[in-house]
Design an enzyme around this catalytic site. Structure first.
Site, PDB file in Angstrom:
ATOM      1  N   ASP A 389      -7.960 -15.993  -3.343  1.00 31.79           N
ATOM      2  CA  ASP A 389      -8.507 -16.817  -2.244  1.00 31.79           C
ATOM      3  C   ASP A 389      -8.824 -15.981  -1.002  1.00 31.79           C
ATOM      4  OD1 ASP A 389      -8.073 -18.958  -3.877  1.00 31.79           O
ATOM      5  OD2 ASP A 389      -6.186 -19.546  -2.912  1.00 31.79           O
TER       6      ASP A 389
HETATM    7  P1  NAP Z   1      -4.065 -16.402  -4.783  1.00 35.68           P
HETATM    8  O1  NAP Z   1      -5.366 -16.878  -4.257  1.00 35.68           O
HETATM    9  O2  NAP Z   1      -2.993 -17.393  -5.023  1.00 35.68           O
HETATM   10  O3  NAP Z   1      -4.399 -15.617  -6.147  1.00 35.68           O
HETATM   11  C1  NAP Z   1      -3.437 -14.886  -6.812  1.00 35.68           C
HETATM   12  C2  NAP Z   1      -4.065 -14.338  -8.076  1.00 35.68           C
HETATM   13  O4  NAP Z   1      -3.101 -13.466  -8.636  1.00 35.68           O
HETATM   14  C3  NAP Z   1      -4.355 -15.387  -9.095  1.00 35.68           C
HETATM   15  O5  NAP Z   1      -5.729 -15.662  -9.167  1.00 35.68           O
HETATM   16  C4  NAP Z   1      -3.802 -14.819 -10.413  1.00 35.68           C
HETATM   17  O6  NAP Z   1      -4.844 -14.723 -11.355  1.00 35.68           O
HETATM   18  C5  NAP Z   1      -3.343 -13.420  -9.995  1.00 35.68           C
HETATM   19  N1  NAP Z   1      -2.093 -13.045 -10.672  1.00 35.68           N
HETATM   20  C6  NAP Z   1      -0.986 -13.777 -10.863  1.00 35.68           C
HETATM   21  N2  NAP Z   1      -0.052 -13.083 -11.525  1.00 35.68           N
HETATM   22  C7  NAP Z   1      -0.593 -11.865 -11.754  1.00 35.68           C
HETATM   23  C8  NAP Z   1      -0.143 -10.690 -12.417  1.00 35.68           C
HETATM   24  N3  NAP Z   1       1.086 -10.619 -12.976  1.00 35.68           N
HETATM   25  N4  NAP Z   1      -0.953  -9.623 -12.449  1.00 35.68           N
HETATM   26  C9  NAP Z   1      -2.196  -9.672 -11.911  1.00 35.68           C
HETATM   27  N5  NAP Z   1      -2.680 -10.750 -11.286  1.00 35.68           N
HETATM   28  C10 NAP Z   1      -1.889 -11.844 -11.212  1.00 35.68           C
HETATM   29  O7  NAP Z   1      -3.418 -15.249  -3.879  1.00 35.68           O
HETATM   30  P2  NAP Z   1      -3.890 -14.642  -2.494  1.00 35.68           P
HETATM   31  O8  NAP Z   1      -5.296 -14.130  -2.595  1.00 35.68           O
HETATM   32  O9  NAP Z   1      -2.809 -13.717  -2.108  1.00 35.68           O
HETATM   33  O10 NAP Z   1      -3.970 -15.867  -1.527  1.00 35.68           O
HETATM   34  C11 NAP Z   1      -2.813 -16.526  -1.052  1.00 35.68           C
HETATM   35  C12 NAP Z   1      -3.050 -18.009  -1.082  1.00 35.68           C
HETATM   36  O11 NAP Z   1      -1.806 -18.659  -0.766  1.00 35.68           O
HETATM   37  C13 NAP Z   1      -4.079 -18.438  -0.059  1.00 35.68           C
HETATM   38  O12 NAP Z   1      -4.858 -19.472  -0.550  1.00 35.68           O
HETATM   39  C14 NAP Z   1      -3.209 -18.920   1.094  1.00 35.68           C
HETATM   40  O13 NAP Z   1      -3.859 -19.876   1.901  1.00 35.68           O
HETATM   41  C15 NAP Z   1      -2.037 -19.525   0.342  1.00 35.68           C
HETATM   42  N6  NAP Z   1      -0.834 -19.613   1.174  1.00 35.68           N
HETATM   43  C16 NAP Z   1      -0.274 -18.484   1.657  1.00 35.68           C
HETATM   44  C17 NAP Z   1       0.802 -18.564   2.512  1.00 35.68           C
HETATM   45  C18 NAP Z   1       1.421 -17.341   3.114  1.00 35.68           C
HETATM   46  O14 NAP Z   1       2.211 -17.481   4.059  1.00 35.68           O
HETATM   47  N7  NAP Z   1       1.128 -16.153   2.633  1.00 35.68           N
HETATM   48  C19 NAP Z   1       1.327 -19.810   2.839  1.00 35.68           C
HETATM   49  C20 NAP Z   1       0.718 -20.956   2.282  1.00 35.68           C
HETATM   50  C21 NAP Z   1      -0.356 -20.837   1.448  1.00 35.68           C
HETATM   51  P3  NAP Z   1      -4.494 -14.625 -12.934  1.00 35.68           P
HETATM   52  O15 NAP Z   1      -3.650 -15.807 -13.254  1.00 35.68           O
HETATM   53  O16 NAP Z   1      -5.833 -14.639 -13.600  1.00 35.68           O
HETATM   54  O17 NAP Z   1      -3.778 -13.332 -13.152  1.00 35.68           O
END
Ligand code: NAP
Length: 462
Positions: A389
């Site tokens: 994301d």
């Molecule tokens: P993300 O959008 O959740 O994407 C994570 C990706 O990691 C997934 O598409 C998944 O794809 C991949 N993944 C999972 N396990 C894996 C593995 N073992 N090896 C390789 N890839 C793996 O993560 P992000 O880009 O870090 O974004 C964070 C999201 O969380 C945002 O939407 C944000 O708004 C939300 N959020 C964050 C917080 C905060 O404080 N950080 C709080 C609330 C919400 P596969 O399954 O295809 O591997």
């Protein structure tokens, strides 16, 4: 210990809390901030024990032993990815502790027949109400994140109205206690409603929004402690509670801003239910380029600058040490390596900073989003590891996307983009990512740790 000395000790403790908090705002000074705050707490606790004079030290010692042993076991055994759950539990315990202390004061007034005066009755009901909501709300947040219950939002028709009515009833019962304390029956009703409200307010929120909820509940636990400070007439508790309350709400706001969502949207929109797939044409209509680590190594080998973009998947795979190895290998070949840190990458604030620090990645190499974004067009390779994301260009370009307006890392502007993830599955927001289909994007499918190690090996083979 004289009253003046106690107040002086509280003042020193308060200053240490504030200076500690200031230091906690940067990774480099955070350990010092932690130590200063802990010292402040030690001074405050010792001063409180010495002033009361009616303390049963055996009970206190037993409490310290049981609490410290439980805390030490939990803190050492917990996985980094499970840290949000741990914080949720700690907030919940903080909330219930404040509510119990305030309740004990109310019972003590009831027993002695003396009526509490001034702000005390109001402080008691606030402590019980906020502490109760924090306790059960945090337990639900814990259960959702620990997958003990369904992470999906639990919704039903008229949910907001039911919650609003219960909220009004809680205010009514609070007024009854405040006007004629101790009013133990109204108090019992208030306790039950506060506990129920904590559950009902958190179940409609999706598991992925729990970090924001936890930060908000952290703020609540501070407010409950602050109210208890007024009940006890303890300035140290008022100050530390306010600091927790204020910092929790600031963090909540920062997280919402970084997702371009309002707090109301997080709390009431049931985000995480079936989402519309943003990002233009359907995924199945478009092809992606799949590369092996060996193919990727050829392009890395001929580049001069690499920006690593870590995300949630890196944390899941525990690939931080492998990433450090990769950076060492690239730097050994004269290639510049930096890390782009998105404020909500992963599942808790500072998630990526903590992970990379664990692998001894130098702080200077971590660059915040606003600072690194202008660098992407001049960068040879953006290496996205388990992020989705936070690099989704739909947030910039597609007004129909649920994440439209969320600031992102502009990795698509780099000359080449490699994305390491296991499949085409979406991330937290549950939406497709047009980045993966771009001309300059190459997918390297696999677990982050294994794939990065394979890339290191391929680079070493030359
Ligand atoms: P993300 O959008 O959740 O994407 C994570 C990706 O990691 C997934 O598409 C998944 O794809 C991949 N993944 C999972 N396990 C894996 C593995 N073992 N090896 C390789 N890839 C793996 O993560 P992000 O880009 O870090 O974004 C964070 C999201 O969380 C945002 O939407 C944000 O708004 C939300 N959020 C964050 C917080 C905060 O404080 N950080 C709080 C609330 C919400 P596969 O399954 O295809 O591997």
């Amino acid at each position: 210990m004289s009253e003046t000395l106690v107040q002086l000790a509280y003042l020193v403790a308060a200053v240490l809390f504030i200076v500690g908090l200031k230091n906690l705002s940067a990774a480099r000074t955070a350990p010092l901030g932690n130590a200063l705050s802990a010292t402040g707490m030690l001074i405050a606790v010792v001063a409180t024990l010495l002033v009361t004079g009616v303390v049963d030290y055996v009970v206190i010692l037993a409490g310290i032993l049981v609490g410290s042993a439980t805390g030490a076991v939990l803190a050492t055994r917990i996985q980094m990815t499970a840290m949000p759950q741990m914080v949720a539990l700690l907030n919940g315990f903080g909330g219930i502790a404040s509510a119990l202390v305030a309740s004990a004061e109310l019972f003590s007034y009831a027993r002695s027949g003396v009526e509490p005066t001034g702000v005390v009755p109001l402080a008691i009901v606030l402590s019980v109400l906020i502490g109760g909501v924090t306790f059960t709300g945090s337990l639900i947040a814990f259960a959702k994140l620990q997958e003990l219950m369904r992470g999906q939002p639990i919704t039903y028709t008229g949910q907001q109205i039911v919650n609003a009515l219960l909220g009004i009833a809680a205010i009514g019962l609070s007024a009854a206690v405040v006007m004629e304390p101790p009013a133990l029956e109204a108090y019992a009703g208030l306790v039950a409603l506060a506990l129920l409200l904590g559950v009902l307010l958190v179940i409609p929120i999706g598991g992925a929004d729990m970090p924001v909820v936890i930060s908000l509940l952290n703020s609540y636990s501070g407010l409950a402690a602050c109210a208890t400070g007024f009940v006890l007439g303890n300035s140290r508790l008022v100050i530390s509670g306010s600091l927790v309350g204020a910092s929790g709400i600031i963090l909540t706001k920062l997280m919402c801003d970084a997702m371009n969502r309002s707090l109301a949207n997080v709390l009431f929109s049931a985000f995480g239910q079936a989402q519309a797939a943003g990002g233009g044409a359907a995924a199945e209509d478009r092809a992606v380029k799949a590369y092996t680590p060996d193919d990727a190594a050829i392009i890395f080998g001929s580049s001069q600058s690499v920006i690593v973009v870590p995300g949630y998947g890196l944390a899941v795979a525990q690939a931080q040490h492998a990433v450090r190895e990769l950076a060492d290998e690239l730097e050994g070949q004269g290639i510049q390596v930096r890390y782009a840190i998105h404020p909500v990458a992963g599942r808790m604030p500072g998630h990526m900073n903590v992970l990379l620090a664990e692998a001894n990645v130098p702080y200077e190499a971590l660059v915040e989003m606003d600072e690194i974004n202008p660098e992407f067009p001049e960068t040879d390779v953006a290496l996205v590891i388990g992020a989705n994301d936070v690099v989704n260009p739909a947030a910039r370009e597609d007004e129909s996307s649920p994440i439209y307006g969320m600031p992102i890392l502009n990795v698509d502007q780099a000359h080449h983009v490699f994305v390491i993830k296991r499949s085409m599955n979406p991330g937290f927001a549950g939406i497709d990512n047009p980045l993966f289909y771009n001309e300059n994007t190459m997918m390297v499918f696999g677990d982050a740790k294994g794939t990065v190690l394979a890339l290191v090996e391929a680079l070493r083979q030359g």
